[in-house]
Design a protein around this motif. Structure first.
Motif, mmCIF file in Angstrom:
data_model
loop_
_atom_site.group_PDB
_atom_site.id
_atom_site.type_symbol
_atom_site.label_atom_id
_atom_site.label_comp_id
_atom_site.label_asym_id
_atom_site.label_seq_id
_atom_site.Cartn_x
_atom_site.Cartn_y
_atom_site.Cartn_z
ATOM 1 N N SER A 189 0.819 -1.208 0.000
ATOM 2 C CA SER A 189 0.000 0.000 0.000
ATOM 3 C C SER A 189 0.848 1.250 0.000
ATOM 4 O O SER A 189 1.849 1.328 0.700
ATOM 5 C CB SER A 189 -0.916 0.000 1.234
ATOM 6 N N LYS A 190 0.449 2.238 -0.803
ATOM 7 C CA LYS A 190 1.162 3.504 -0.871
ATOM 8 C C LYS A 190 0.586 4.522 0.110
ATOM 9 O O LYS A 190 1.196 5.544 0.377
ATOM 10 C CB LYS A 190 1.098 4.064 -2.302
ATOM 11 N N ASN A 191 -0.638 4.248 0.622
ATOM 12 C CA ASN A 191 -1.236 5.128 1.609
ATOM 13 C C ASN A 191 -0.582 4.888 2.958
ATOM 14 O O ASN A 191 -0.487 3.748 3.420
ATOM 15 C CB ASN A 191 -2.743 4.851 1.698
ATOM 16 N N LYS A 192 -0.138 5.970 3.623
ATOM 17 C CA LYS A 192 0.660 5.828 4.840
ATOM 18 C C LYS A 192 -0.101 5.121 5.951
ATOM 19 O O LYS A 192 0.387 4.158 6.554
ATOM 20 C CB LYS A 192 1.144 7.191 5.312
ATOM 21 N N GLN B 107 0.566 1.346 7.277
ATOM 22 C CA GLN B 107 0.961 1.001 8.636
ATOM 23 C C GLN B 107 0.070 -0.100 9.196
ATOM 24 O O GLN B 107 0.536 -1.008 9.897
ATOM 25 C CB GLN B 107 0.896 2.244 9.532
ATOM 26 N N ASN B 108 -1.228 -0.024 8.899
ATOM 27 C CA ASN B 108 -2.146 -1.059 9.364
ATOM 28 C C ASN B 108 -1.809 -2.408 8.722
ATOM 29 O O ASN B 108 -1.840 -3.447 9.379
ATOM 30 C CB ASN B 108 -3.594 -0.673 9.035
ATOM 31 N N THR B 109 -1.485 -2.341 7.425
ATOM 32 C CA THR B 109 -1.125 -3.564 6.710
ATOM 33 C C THR B 109 0.143 -4.174 7.297
ATOM 34 O O THR B 109 0.232 -5.389 7.503
ATOM 35 C CB THR B 109 -0.913 -3.269 5.212
ATOM 36 N N ILE B 110 1.122 -3.329 7.576
ATOM 37 C CA ILE B 110 2.377 -3.808 8.152
ATOM 38 C C ILE B 110 2.141 -4.438 9.520
ATOM 39 O O ILE B 110 2.702 -5.489 9.846
ATOM 40 C CB ILE B 110 3.399 -2.652 8.249
ATOM 41 N N SER B 111 1.277 -3.811 10.328
ATOM 42 C CA SER B 111 0.979 -4.353 11.657
ATOM 43 C C SER B 111 0.355 -5.743 11.560
ATOM 44 O O SER B 111 0.707 -6.653 12.314
ATOM 45 C CB SER B 111 0.031 -3.416 12.411
ATOM 46 N N LEU B 112 -0.570 -5.898 10.612
ATOM 47 C CA LEU B 112 -1.202 -7.201 10.416
ATOM 48 C C LEU B 112 -0.189 -8.239 9.933
ATOM 49 O O LEU B 112 -0.178 -9.382 10.411
ATOM 50 C CB LEU B 112 -2.346 -7.074 9.406
ATOM 51 N N LYS B 113 0.644 -7.825 8.986
ATOM 52 C CA LYS B 113 1.639 -8.740 8.459
ATOM 53 C C LYS B 113 2.683 -9.102 9.515
ATOM 54 O O LYS B 113 3.209 -10.210 9.533
ATOM 55 C CB LYS B 113 2.313 -8.127 7.222
ATOM 56 N N LYS B 114 2.975 -8.176 10.408
ATOM 57 C CA LYS B 114 3.913 -8.461 11.509
ATOM 58 C C LYS B 114 3.380 -9.591 12.391
ATOM 59 O O LYS B 114 4.104 -10.515 12.747
ATOM 60 C CB LYS B 114 4.117 -7.206 12.365
ATOM 61 N N THR C 259 7.754 -5.310 5.543
ATOM 62 C CA THR C 259 7.271 -5.685 6.875
ATOM 63 C C THR C 259 8.423 -5.800 7.864
ATOM 64 O O THR C 259 8.337 -5.322 8.999
ATOM 65 C CB THR C 259 6.509 -7.023 6.811
ATOM 66 N N ILE C 260 9.528 -6.412 7.427
ATOM 67 C CA ILE C 260 10.685 -6.582 8.304
ATOM 68 C C ILE C 260 11.421 -5.259 8.498
ATOM 69 O O ILE C 260 11.763 -4.886 9.633
ATOM 70 C CB ILE C 260 11.635 -7.648 7.723
ATOM 71 N N ASN C 261 11.642 -4.540 7.393
ATOM 72 C CA ASN C 261 12.402 -3.281 7.469
ATOM 73 C C ASN C 261 11.660 -2.210 8.249
ATOM 74 O O ASN C 261 12.236 -1.557 9.131
ATOM 75 C CB ASN C 261 12.729 -2.771 6.071
ATOM 76 N N GLU C 262 10.367 -2.024 7.917
ATOM 77 C CA GLU C 262 9.585 -0.964 8.546
ATOM 78 C C GLU C 262 8.979 -1.406 9.875
ATOM 79 O O GLU C 262 8.923 -0.634 10.835
ATOM 80 C CB GLU C 262 8.467 -0.506 7.598
ATOM 81 N N GLY C 263 8.516 -2.652 9.909
ATOM 82 C CA GLY C 263 7.844 -3.126 11.110
ATOM 83 C C GLY C 263 8.771 -3.460 12.260
ATOM 84 O O GLY C 263 8.432 -3.256 13.426
ATOM 85 N N PHE C 264 9.962 -3.978 11.941
ATOM 86 C CA PHE C 264 10.898 -4.384 12.993
ATOM 87 C C PHE C 264 12.181 -3.545 13.001
ATOM 88 O O PHE C 264 13.041 -3.738 13.861
ATOM 89 C CB PHE C 264 11.264 -5.863 12.828
ATOM 90 N N GLN C 265 12.294 -2.640 12.012
ATOM 91 C CA GLN C 265 13.485 -1.780 11.901
ATOM 92 C C GLN C 265 14.762 -2.606 11.806
ATOM 93 O O GLN C 265 15.790 -2.308 12.417
ATOM 94 C CB GLN C 265 13.574 -0.824 13.100
ATOM 95 N N LYS C 266 14.687 -3.697 11.046
ATOM 96 C CA LYS C 266 15.839 -4.591 10.874
ATOM 97 C C LYS C 266 15.915 -5.032 9.415
ATOM 98 O O LYS C 266 14.922 -4.971 8.682
ATOM 99 C CB LYS C 266 15.715 -5.835 11.759
#
Length: 391
Positions: free
Chosen positions: A270-273, A277-284, A321-328
């Motif tokens: 998703s390009k919408n911020k 973020q919601n998508t990343i949280s779910l994928k995390k 998901t890994i880069n943005e969600g976990f900062q790794k």
């Protein structure tokens, strides 16, 4: 006239032996290219052969060629091909670190300056050879002017700047590659290509040594041939190391791999911020659950593509998901799980049954060096010291 050439002494003999060996490995690398069609072998072969060829002037000089043959014309044929060295270094590194590397027709433009220089030197020879009394001196009119003129100085300056640019490009290419593999592979030890790092450091050292020698010679004190011999000797040693390591090191590990983060058409990031973020949280949450239940990190060959398929994500989506969600990066993310598994086994006393290395392999590591490095970075202590704290 009594001929003193060849004079085998403490200066000429080491250069002769080392340069001869360098030429041999250059030929072997060309032979390997003929069999495998691996471009990295061809680039390295040309590098080794040209570097060996550049040592010829000093090798025969210390063998008393110039003293014996006062009117020799060999200087016309000992053409400095430094303008080809930089591009060859760059394309060698690129051919090793880029999967599916292809040398395109347009890439020949990088070697245009070297070709033009060879033509330029050929014109000098043709002109001088046509002049009367050419046989009576070592260097003709244009060759003498070339060595002392502003044109010669300008060409030398361009050579230095060009090689500097290509060395910097090659170093950037290599360290970008080192960073890239950490986003794709969970174990990178066998892919770090430390040989390439050593290769680049050697040529960088020789480049800096040469510049320092020229500055001293031009601005401070005129160096003798013997003082300049050390650069030639170190270069010849470098030829042997590069020839041997280059010939016996497998640099085709990335062949056929695809690092591009191409999207699965049915799974878009998703390009919408806020939505992103919601998508990343779910994928995390999905990713953490999968890792806890399936423990894919125990597979030492696990890579981003495999984990993406297992979690029904695209590589780009998993990476985000890994880069943005976990900062790794992917490598650090997976290795943290492996270290937790190691610590769990140690807390259960498994080290009484297995060696530390055996436990590391059970938990997904594939080399002692990677295990020790990652363990110390994450726990701030060595595995051995950590075990002592448990007793």
């Amino acid at each position: 006239m009594f001929l003193t050439f060849p004079n085998f002494n403490i200066y000429s003999t080491p250069l002769l032996v080392l340069v001869s060996q360098g030429i041999l490995f250059g030929i072997l690398l060309i032979g390997r290219y003929g069999k495998t069609k691996t471009l990295s072998s061809l680039f390295l072969a040309l590098l080794v052969l040209i570097t060996s060829y550049h040592r010829t002037t000093y090798t025969i000089g210390f063998m008393d060629w110039y003293d014996t043959y006062r009117n020799t014309k060999i200087n016309y044929w000992l053409i400095h091909l430094i303008l080809a060295i930089g591009p060859l270094i760059y394309f060698y590194v690129k051919s090793v670190t880029a999967s599916n590397f292809r040398f395109k027709k347009w890439d020949f433009i990088h070697f245009a300056p070297a070709l033009l220089y060879v033509i330029y030197r050929s014109v000098i020879f043709i002109y001088d050879a046509a002049q009367p009394n050419f046989a009576d001196s070592q260097n003709g009119l244009l060759m003498t002017r070339f060595n002392a003129s502003a044109i010669g100085f300008a060409i030398e300056t361009f050579m230095v700047l060009q090689q500097l640019v290509y060395l910097l490009l090659s170093l950037r290419l290599y360290y970008t590659y080192r960073k890239k593999i950490k986003d794709y592979f969970s174990n990178t030890y066998n892919l770090e290509l430390n040989w390439i790092q050593n290769f680049l450091l050697i040529y960088t050292f020789l480049f800096l040594y040469s510049i320092a020698q020229q500055i001293i010679d031009l601005l401070f004190v005129e160096l003798s041939w013997i003082q300049k011999w050390w650069y030639q000797f170190l270069s010849a040693l470098a030829i042997i190391y590069i020839g041997i390591k280059g010939y016996f090191t497998d640099t085709t590990r990335l062949k056929g791999l695809d690092f591009k983060m191409e999207e699965n058409p049915s799974v878009k990031v998703s390009k919408n911020k806020s939505t992103g973020q919601n998508t990343i949280s779910l994928k995390k949450e999905e990713l953490l659950k999968y890792l806890e239940e399936e423990k894919p990190y125990l597979n030492p060959d696990l890579n981003l593509n495999q984990l993406a398929k297992a979690t029904a994500m695209s590589r780009a989506q998993l990476s985000e998901t890994i880069n943005e969600g976990f900062q790794k990066n992917f490598n650090d993310f997976i290795n943290e799980y492996r270290i937790k598994a190691v610590k769990q086994m140690l807390s259960e006393g498994k080290n009484k049954q297995f060696s530390l290395l055996g436990i590391a392999f059970e938990c997904g590591f594939n080399s002692k060096a990677t295990f020790n490095r990652v363990f110390k970075r994450l726990t701030h202590t060595s595995p051995t010291e950590y075990v002592k704290t448990l007793s």
